[in-house]
Design a protein around this motif. Sequence first.
Motif, PDB file in Angstrom:
ATOM      1  N   LEU A  35      14.425  -3.741  -3.122  1.00  0.00           N
ATOM      2  CA  LEU A  35      14.508  -2.410  -3.722  1.00  0.00           C
ATOM      3  C   LEU A  35      13.445  -2.294  -4.798  1.00  0.00           C
ATOM      4  CD1 LEU A  35      18.372  -1.943  -4.305  1.00  0.00           C
ATOM      5  CD2 LEU A  35      17.035  -1.268  -2.298  1.00  0.00           C
ATOM      6  N   ALA A  36      12.960  -1.069  -4.998  1.00  0.00           N
ATOM      7  CA  ALA A  36      12.019  -0.773  -6.077  1.00  0.00           C
ATOM      8  C   ALA A  36      12.412   0.548  -6.711  1.00  0.00           C
ATOM      9  CB  ALA A  36      10.588  -0.706  -5.543  1.00  0.00           C
TER      10      ALA A  36
ATOM     11  N   GLU B  27       0.814  -1.211   0.000  1.00  0.00           N
ATOM     12  CA  GLU B  27       0.000   0.000   0.000  1.00  0.00           C
ATOM     13  C   GLU B  27       0.850   1.265   0.000  1.00  0.00           C
ATOM     14  OE1 GLU B  27      -2.769  -0.138   3.189  1.00  0.00           O
ATOM     15  OE2 GLU B  27      -3.841  -1.890   2.413  1.00  0.00           O
ATOM     16  N   ALA B  28       2.031   1.199   0.584  1.00  0.00           N
ATOM     17  CA  ALA B  28       2.892   2.385   0.649  1.00  0.00           C
ATOM     18  C   ALA B  28       3.334   2.853  -0.732  1.00  0.00           C
ATOM     19  CB  ALA B  28       4.116   2.094   1.518  1.00  0.00           C
ATOM     20  N   LEU B  29       3.301   1.947  -1.731  1.00  0.00           N
ATOM     21  CA  LEU B  29       3.712   2.310  -3.088  1.00  0.00           C
ATOM     22  C   LEU B  29       2.552   2.244  -4.083  1.00  0.00           C
ATOM     23  CD1 LEU B  29       7.145   0.413  -3.333  1.00  0.00           C
ATOM     24  CD2 LEU B  29       6.759   2.844  -2.900  1.00  0.00           C
ATOM     25  N   SER B  30       1.333   2.151  -3.583  1.00  0.00           N
ATOM     26  CA  SER B  30       0.189   1.971  -4.473  1.00  0.00           C
ATOM     27  C   SER B  30      -0.043   3.156  -5.401  1.00  0.00           C
ATOM     28  CB  SER B  30      -1.080   1.704  -3.644  1.00  0.00           C
ATOM     29  OG  SER B  30      -1.354   2.793  -2.781  1.00  0.00           O
ATOM     30  N   GLY B  31       0.391   4.341  -5.019  1.00  0.00           N
ATOM     31  CA  GLY B  31       0.216   5.523  -5.860  1.00  0.00           C
ATOM     32  C   GLY B  31       1.424   5.857  -6.707  1.00  0.00           C
TER      33      GLY B  31
ATOM     34  N   PRO C 160       8.282   0.482   2.561  1.00  0.00           N
ATOM     35  CA  PRO C 160       9.162   1.114   1.572  1.00  0.00           C
ATOM     36  C   PRO C 160       9.463   2.560   1.939  1.00  0.00           C
ATOM     37  CG  PRO C 160       7.471  -0.170   0.468  1.00  0.00           C
ATOM     38  CD  PRO C 160       7.104  -0.158   1.927  1.00  0.00           C
ATOM     39  N   THR C 161      10.745   2.892   1.890  1.00  0.00           N
ATOM     40  CA  THR C 161      11.219   4.210   2.293  1.00  0.00           C
ATOM     41  C   THR C 161      12.058   4.812   1.176  1.00  0.00           C
ATOM     42  OG1 THR C 161      11.279   3.490   4.614  1.00  0.00           O
ATOM     43  CG2 THR C 161      12.538   5.467   4.050  1.00  0.00           C
TER      44      THR C 161
ATOM     45  N   ALA D 185      13.409   1.437  -0.608  1.00  0.00           N
ATOM     46  CA  ALA D 185      14.013   0.249   0.001  1.00  0.00           C
ATOM     47  C   ALA D 185      13.266  -0.116   1.271  1.00  0.00           C
ATOM     48  CB  ALA D 185      15.481   0.504   0.314  1.00  0.00           C
ATOM     49  N   TRP D 186      13.274  -1.415   1.607  1.00  0.00           N
ATOM     50  CA  TRP D 186      12.651  -1.865   2.848  1.00  0.00           C
ATOM     51  C   TRP D 186      13.212  -3.242   3.216  1.00  0.00           C
ATOM     52  CZ3 TRP D 186      10.384  -1.844  -1.889  1.00  0.00           C
ATOM     53  CH2 TRP D 186       9.855  -3.038  -2.383  1.00  0.00           C
TER      54      TRP D 186
END
Length: 386
Positions: A247-248, A229-233, A284-285, A257-258
Motif C-alpha cells: 500500500l502507498a 513509474e506509475a506513481l512517479s508523478g 499501483p491502482t 494498492a498493488w
Amino acid sequence: MYVLSGSNVHGQWPCAELFISKFQDITLEGYNSSFKLKEAQLLCPNWSYNIFIFKDTFYLAGAWCGSDSALIEVKLPDQLKCYKHTSLILTGNDLKLYLINKISYDIWLLNIEDVATWNWQYKKINTSEDIFTNEQESPCKKPKTKTVIVKAVPTPYSFILLTSDGSIYDALTKIDTSHCIGRVCDVDYGYEHGILLTDKGHIYTWGNGKRCQLGHGDLITLEEPTELEALSGIRVIKIKTGGWHSLALSESGDLYAWGWNDTGQLGIRRGDEKKEGLNSYPVPTLVELYDDEENVIETNVKDIACGSRHSAIVLEDNTVWTTGINKYGQLGFDPEEIAKLDSFKKSFVCEFDASLQCGHWSTCVLSKDVVQKRIKIESFGWEVGQ
C-alpha cells in the motif's frame, strides 16, 4: 491505548481470548504486576510473539520456551550495559532475534531456541566494506560516523536496516540507492519483496515479483530498487507491505494498492459494476471506498497498515476500514459471519486520534501518544517516513 482484533493464539497480548473477532480495548494491566501494557510500547508484532519495551526494558510476550502466554525480560549482552535502551533496536522473525546498536553498528543475533540461555552471537557492519565482520571493538567507543541506524525491519530470514543518511542494508550487504531521487527515509519488507520511500515522495521496489508485488506490471525479479513509474508523478508519504502486496498513501490522502489479491487484501473493486476484484494487480491502482449504501467515501486516508493477507486503513475521521482474509477476526468482524472481504469496510470507530500497526494475522489500533513514544524510541530522534 491499544485496541486489538485478530489472532492471540500464543498469548501475545494479555487477553483471555484466543481469537479476538471484534476490536476491543486491551485494558488489562499486563502479564504480571510489574508489566503495565498501557505504559509499554509495541515495537514488533510477530506471528507467535510481540516485542515490547517498558521502563527501559525489552520484553518478549507470547510463545517461548515451550509455553504460550509467556512474558520474558530480554537479557542483554554484557557489552551493552553502558547503553540506554533508546540507542538499541530489538526486532525479530520466526528464526532469530536481532539486537542492534544504533550508534556503533554492532549487531547481536539470537536463535529462537536459545532464548532460555541468551546465547547472543556478535556481528558488526563494516560500513567501509559494506559487510559484516566478527572483529569486536568496544561498543562504548565513540562512533567514527555521525550517522545512526534509525529503523530495522525483519524479513522472513534476516532484516533490513535504514540509517539516518538514507543508506539501506540488507543484512550482509549494502543496497545501492545512489540512483534514487532524494534521501531514503523509510523502508518496509514483505515475504519476498522490499519497498523504500524517499523524502521526495518517490517509491522504489525490489525482490521477487512473481505475485505482481513489485508493481512494475510484470513478474520479474529485481535485484536493485527500481522506481514505480506509475506513481512517479505522485508524492507518496507512507508505505507498507503485506506478505505479497503493498500500500502507498499520497500527500493528498489517496490510497494506492498493488500485488497479490487472492483474499481481497487490496480492497480494489473492479469497474463500475462494483464486482469482486482481480486476483492480482501488477501496477499501483487507486482504491476507492464505499459505504454500505454504495456511496463513495470522500474522507481522506491518514494511515495504512498491512498484515500477511489483509490490509487496514484509518481515515481522517478516525474510522478504521479493513479488507482481506478474516480467518482470525483480524478485520474486526466475526469470522463465522465474514470469512473475507473483497473491498474495504468500516470496522471500527475510534474515540481518539488513531494510528495502525498490523501483525501477520492481527490489527492493532494505537492512540497517537503511543505512536509518538514509539517513534522516539525507535528512531533515536530522527523520524522515519517523513
